[in-house]
Design an enzyme around this catalytic site. Structure first.
Site, PDB file in Angstrom:
ATOM      1  CB  THR A  98      -0.951   0.003   1.208  1.00 56.22           C
ATOM      2  OG1 THR A  98      -1.830  -1.117   1.101  1.00 56.22           O
ATOM      3  CG2 THR A  98      -1.772   1.284   1.272  1.00 56.22           C
ATOM      4  CG  ASP A 105      -1.978   5.903   8.796  1.00 55.46           C
ATOM      5  OD1 ASP A 105      -1.418   5.234   7.919  1.00 55.46           O
ATOM      6  OD2 ASP A 105      -1.955   5.570  10.003  1.00 55.46           O
ATOM      7  CG  ASP A 116      -2.909  -0.127  -2.921  1.00 52.40           C
ATOM      8  OD1 ASP A 116      -3.703  -0.932  -3.456  1.00 52.40           O
ATOM      9  OD2 ASP A 116      -2.837   0.036  -1.688  1.00 52.40           O
ATOM     10  CG  HIS A 117      -1.517  -3.904  -3.364  1.00 50.34           C
ATOM     11  ND1 HIS A 117      -2.560  -4.745  -3.028  1.00 50.34           N
ATOM     12  CD2 HIS A 117      -1.396  -3.036  -2.339  1.00 50.34           C
ATOM     13  CE1 HIS A 117      -3.048  -4.405  -1.841  1.00 50.34           C
ATOM     14  NE2 HIS A 117      -2.368  -3.361  -1.403  1.00 50.34           N
TER      15      HIS A 117
END
Length: 555
Positions: free
Chosen positions: A89, A172, A362-363
């Site tokens: 991430t 976050d 992100d993946h």
């Protein structure tokens, strides 16, 4: 003769001034045209753990206003990949917005071993700042470990800080890293017993009124309800059986099967954190993003604003239930509805044709290896304890101590350089000895040294991906590659991190102002995204960008 000379000078001055006025007018018009050609708002969407084939697997369940609107009205890059490992991430979000890889932006994992301070660090951790919106330490975060600018940073610089940047995500790191160093704010969700959106003093010293109002509303509590399938579960033929041996589920419920009473499950699953691992976490993210659009007046003037939105719950659901689950399918069906709701709001409040959106991930993720094994596909699980025992025995037998290796993490070995010097050992000889030892272990496919990463220019294969993910100051001394579809994880649920197609192949959709309609099977890579948006806006590329603008996407 004198009068003629004065007349010529006068005429020259007249025409010169007139030409200057015309030139100035043209410059103003050109500047206005350039400004009007830019979108009022750029929205970057990252769907955490979204494999490309979710677009095609669940296509028949999508409406016309979400994913399919982006595909039908925008541009679909069908062969889009990460060009580095590890696919996690933190690195993923950073690479999307910086236009480069961990080799340059420095976010080499979610957590990594810091060779200077001799301890593990978190990619967004920052003990020099304070939490805002909570008394807990959950807000002690910033992008200070990211070494390069993001496209959002470059837009802020270009507009003399007039263009705003707001980052939003449940996680976050999903909010902070995309928004960059100069963001007006990044907000993330703190669950547990609070259920609020928070930030840090890196951005501001208090929450704006619109965030306070949102936290004071009953929006978060409204999602503590029953999670059942959006459509009849028998129609979910794109995923496996609801009851199987490959899913973890929630504490307090015997089976990982629909429906889930989130009010009843809350106390045994981290309080409001239970929402993160459900489709409702994405709905909550859209609710907050809409509040941000209104509260920050994004897209309301001629200076382009940037809103980064990451949908984190897709990752939590994927880890918990696996790629082939009914829960994943329902999460994407509901996300499609949330995207439709989001785009309609943008149409009405920013203006249809006045904003630009890109969507990627992100993946990806691997199918649960236990499931793959059940259908006779090679897969399995890694025994790190056995590896550790064998490796420590080797170190003692060869060097008389285990202390020459001070850390093993992220499939990397970190040397104790002081110990090597004390023992009079040549670092390159030790590197090669450890490579020869590690490659003999079960389920290790390849092993490389830092020296190889620094001295050889790889252009294809896993070696090139490793090199793009290798940061000379932050990465380890020996790098290990595991066998395909073998993970260090529980036998229920799934994960990611490799350089294989199930982790690297993710969607890339562009949609809105300045974007052509079309599709391509030509290979694109994640670092191409930020330069493409920079080219669209006519601004500088992020300062470490290695990707190339996708000219065929821009209208």
């Amino acid at each position: 003769m004198k009068n003629i000379f004065v007349l010529i000078i006068s005429l020259s001055l007249f025409y010169s001034c007139g030409a200057q006025e015309i030139t100035t007018e043209r410059a103003v018009v050109s500047s206005q045209n350039e400004t009007s050609s830019r979108p009022k708002l750029v929205v970057g969407i990252v769907v955490d753990q979204m494999r490309y084939d979710y677009l095609t697997r669940f296509e028949s369940k999508f409406g016309e206003g979400g994913f399919m609107r982006m595909i039908n009205e925008g541009f679909n890059c069908k062969n889009n990949h990460f060009n580095y490992v590890p696919t996690y991430t933190g690195p993923g979000h950073t690479s999307v917005y910086t236009g480069t890889t961990p080799k340059y932006h420095g976010i080499i994992s979610n957590n990594w071993y810091d060779k200077d301070i001799k301890e593990s660090v978190y990619c967004a951790q920052d003990d020099s700042v304070e939490s805002v919106g909570t008394e807990s330490s959950a807000g002690k975060m910033s992008p200070h470990r990211m070494l390069t600018t993001s496209v959002a940073d470059e837009n802020r610089l270009f507009t003399q800080m007039r263009g705003k940047t707001i980052g939003i995500a449940i996680k976050d790191r999903g909010a902070i890293l995309p928004a960059g160093h100069t963001a007006n704010a990044a907000y993330w969700f703190h669950g547990k017993d609070e259920g609020v959106w928070i930030t840090s003093t890196f951005y501001r010293n208090d929450l704006p009124q619109w965030v306070k109002d949102f936290n004071d509303s009953d929006t978060v509590e409204s999602y503590l309800k029953v999670w059942d399938t959006y459509q009849p579960i028998e129609t979910y033929i794109e995923s496996g059986s609801d009851l199987n041996d490959f899913e973890r589920g929630f504490n307090g419920k015997e089976t990982a099967t629909f429906p889930y009473d989130l009010t009843a499950l809350k106390d045994e699953n981290g309080g409001f954190d239970v929402l993160k691992a459900t489709a409702y976490g994405n709905s909550l993210t859209v609710d907050f993003a809409l509040a941000a659009l209104e509260g920050e007046a994004l897209g309301k003037d001629n200076d382009t604003d940037v809103l980064t939105v990451s949908f984190s719950s897709t990752d939590y659901v994927g880890h918990n239930f696996g790629v082939n689950s009914k829960e994943v399918e329902d999460t994407y069906i509901r996300l499609d509805k949330d995207l439709e709701r989001f785009f309609k709001y943008l149409d009405e409040n920013v203006g249809e044709g006045e904003y630009t959106v890109f969507l990627t991930a992100d993946h990806g993720a691997v199918d649960v290896p236990a499931y793959l094994e059940s259908v006779k596909i090679p897969a399995g699980y890694l025994d790190y304890n056995d590896r550790k025992e064998r490796f420590q025995k080797f170190l003692v037998e060869k060097y008389g101590t285990v202390d020459i290796v001070e850390n093993v993490s992220n499939n990397q070995l970190f040397f104790n350089k002081a110990k090597l010097k004390e023992l009079g050992l040549d670092i390159h000889e030790v590197e090669q000895a450890l490579v020869d030892e590690q490659i003999s272990y079960p389920n290790i496919a390849k092993v490389y040294t830092a020296t190889t990463m620094n001295s050889t220019d790889f252009t294809i294969g896993i070696e090139a991906l490793l090199q793009n993910g290798f940061n000379q100051k932050r990465s380890g001394d020996v790098i290990i590659v595991d066998d395909i579809a073998h993970i260090a994880y529980s036998k229920k649920g799934s994960t990611h991190g490799s350089g294989l197609n199930y982790d690297t192949h993710v969607p890339l959709l562009f949609f809105g102002k300045g974007i052509k309609q079309g599709q391509t099977y030509n290979k694109t890579v994640i670092p191409d995204i930020a330069p493409t948006i920079s080219a669209l806006l006519g601004i500088s590329f992020p300062n470490g960008a290695t990707g190339q603008p996708l000219g065929f996407v821009i209208d």
